[in-house]
Design a protein around this motif. Sequence first.
Motif, PDB file in Angstrom:
ATOM      1  N   ASP A 236       0.818  -1.214   0.000  1.00 44.39           N
ATOM      2  CA  ASP A 236       0.000   0.000   0.000  1.00 44.39           C
ATOM      3  C   ASP A 236       0.852   1.264   0.000  1.00 44.39           C
TER       4      ASP A 236
ATOM      5  N   TRP B  46       4.450  -4.522   9.750  1.00 44.32           N
ATOM      6  CA  TRP B  46       3.311  -3.603   9.930  1.00 44.32           C
ATOM      7  C   TRP B  46       3.586  -2.667  11.082  1.00 44.32           C
TER       8      TRP B  46
ATOM      9  N   MET C  99      -3.536  -4.826  -1.134  1.00 46.71           N
ATOM     10  CA  MET C  99      -3.583  -3.867  -0.035  1.00 46.71           C
ATOM     11  C   MET C  99      -4.058  -2.540  -0.619  1.00 46.71           C
TER      12      MET C  99
ATOM     13  N   ARG D 256      -3.252   3.362   1.251  1.00 43.19           N
ATOM     14  CA  ARG D 256      -3.423   3.606   2.680  1.00 43.19           C
ATOM     15  C   ARG D 256      -4.418   4.732   2.959  1.00 43.19           C
TER      16      ARG D 256
ATOM     17  N   SER E 196      -4.175   0.483   7.693  1.00 43.44           N
ATOM     18  CA  SER E 196      -3.615  -0.380   6.654  1.00 43.44           C
ATOM     19  C   SER E 196      -4.379  -1.694   6.633  1.00 43.44           C
ATOM     20  N   ASP E 197      -4.787  -2.111   5.429  1.00 43.40           N
ATOM     21  CA  ASP E 197      -5.594  -3.317   5.277  1.00 43.40           C
ATOM     22  C   ASP E 197      -4.929  -4.299   4.318  1.00 43.40           C
TER      23      ASP E 197
ATOM     24  N   VAL F 240      -6.463  -7.308   2.071  1.00 44.14           N
ATOM     25  CA  VAL F 240      -7.737  -7.876   1.637  1.00 44.14           C
ATOM     26  C   VAL F 240      -7.458  -9.149   0.848  1.00 44.14           C
TER      27      VAL F 240
ATOM     28  N   VAL G 219     -10.615  -9.646   5.553  1.00 41.27           N
ATOM     29  CA  VAL G 219      -9.918  -8.363   5.654  1.00 41.27           C
ATOM     30  C   VAL G 219      -9.209  -8.298   7.001  1.00 41.27           C
TER      31      VAL G 219
ATOM     32  N   THR H 269      -6.888  -5.803   9.302  1.00 43.99           N
ATOM     33  CA  THR H 269      -6.592  -4.377   9.408  1.00 43.99           C
ATOM     34  C   THR H 269      -5.688  -4.120  10.606  1.00 43.99           C
ATOM     35  N   TYR H 270      -4.694  -3.251  10.407  1.00 44.70           N
ATOM     36  CA  TYR H 270      -3.747  -2.911  11.471  1.00 44.70           C
ATOM     37  C   TYR H 270      -4.078  -1.540  12.057  1.00 44.70           C
TER      38      TYR H 270
ATOM     39  N   GLU I 107     -14.379  -0.635   9.620  1.00 43.58           N
ATOM     40  CA  GLU I 107     -14.504  -1.692   8.630  1.00 43.58           C
ATOM     41  C   GLU I 107     -14.542  -1.091   7.227  1.00 43.58           C
TER      42      GLU I 107
END
Length: 601
Positions: A13, A31, A91, A94, A98-99, A101, A178, A180-181, A191
């Motif tokens: 990302d 991450w 990803m 951003r 940060s995700d 998927v 998904v 997510t951080y 979400e």
Amino acid sequence: MPCRIEDYGLIGDCETAALVGRDGSIDWLCWPAFDSDACFAALLGARKNGRWLIAPTGETTGTTRRYRGDTLILETRFETAEGAVDLIDFMPPRGKASDVVRLVRGVRGTVKMRMELILRFGFGSDIPWVRKNEDGTGLLAICGQDMAVLRTPVETRGEDFTTVADFEVGEGETVPFVLTYGPSHVPVPAEIDPATALQETEAFWAEWSGRCTYRGDHRDLVLRSLITLKALTFAPTGGIVAAPTTSLPEKLGGARNWDYRFCWLRDATFTLLALMNSGYTEEALAWHNWLLRAVAGSPALMQIMYGIWGQRRLLEWEALWLDGYEGAKPVRVGNAAHAQLQLDVYGELIDALHQARMAKLKLNEVSWSLECTVLQHLAGIWDKPDHGIWERRGEARHYVLSKVMCWVAFDRGIKSAEKFGFKAPLEKWRALRNIIYEDVCDKGFDRELGSFVESYGSTMLDASLLLLPSVGFLPPEDPRIRGTIAAIERHLMRDGFVLRHDPREVIDEVQPIEGAFLACTLWLADALVLAGDTAKAQTLFDRVARIANDVGLLAEEYDARAKRQTGNFPQALTHIALINTAHNLSEARHASEKPAMQRSQ
């Protein structure tokens, strides 16, 4: 066991990146940024050190993968006796968080799938506390400063500190996951909608790729290299990491395992040329501005590399609990080479700023005063021994390329002052340029060998000498350059690729020697283009292009006998060299006045 290095694909990302194996396992992810601790570290250890697997439960009869168009969306298709599924990994650019998927899409039949999520923060050492999120929308994992939340419609369960799920996917169905951080002290990240994220990610990369101006041969591979370079760019600052990984071995089973999640000044000019010549002026300017901020301060304290934010202290330590990639120990975090004296970086900095001016980038007004201060400092240290472009950790030497890049520094300073009317001590700089030139030609050229050598007094060769014609130190038709090219072809070529170190040198390391350095193979191609041997240069380029993996990615080195990519992956310098060599060959075929990599303008 992790996958082979070349069996990984890259997603990211533009602030961090993950490696996805052909088997459907994400084995590496730092991450929230490139230089953060890894939460998936199976790449350098084992399953217990963290990974995220999504794959068919039963036997897979075939696996293929590709990137969706000119994007960083990776699609892996698993064929089974019951049907076929696509695993779509990406990803999104951003946002606030940060995700990662992962979409499992049914293609044919009904396929039984398994998901295993093993989060291990702290480079695979720290097991998080896992519980359901308070609003029931996901599974929350917290460990110290780190937090991650998994959201999926599939029912999950815990088994031996692992989150697992078994599910089926039928034709036309899509099952999303998904992860997510977020920092553990803030509210749980919101979400996202996976379908919308896919559309937005595809649009982002399609627009970015559409700006590429390169129209020559191997355009797909060049564009993939540019996308990789963008993926390795830390968007908030413009810094570009050498690779998203640490400690992938230069020699399988060896100890040359370094952390490359930092930004090297050595790559500055190559990077600028690759971006500017391909139409990416914004990225080139962002990289240039990162350079200026990173080196600001006393020239005596200028380093060879910096962190993605411009950090200077990159202290090196060993993660003793990790077994290393295929047993290659130690696993290193940080890089002690940041404290070395490497004189070539002064030339790279001044050359990068000169090339940026020639390309009419809008430079910071303080850049010229910075250059003058740097050159004033270099005038007092150019004749000192250093550790060279390859960051040798032994005794300092008078490396030939280091001296040549000192010559480049003064040469480009003179050219900038003359062309743009800057105030400068030109007589002093011209005198120093001549002194360095004579010094290199007298002490760095072995008349018996008919070649320049690695360092003063040595009879060994070094592939970095291939850069002498590209930086304009001597014309490509000069007999000393032709002799150097011939000597490197004679002694440093192995199985059609170029080694960076002379294999005749006796060293204290266990053999076999490291793989061929892919950027050096492309530097030989550049030197041959300048020397007029375009056909031989094209053969070298095609040889490197053929060993890119199935999705166009290249590591630092290649072991031709084992037919394995080695070293950190994907390697920015390799992809930068590929871009520049493609430009050179294209320009040469179109009878341009000067190939892109001739940097002496």
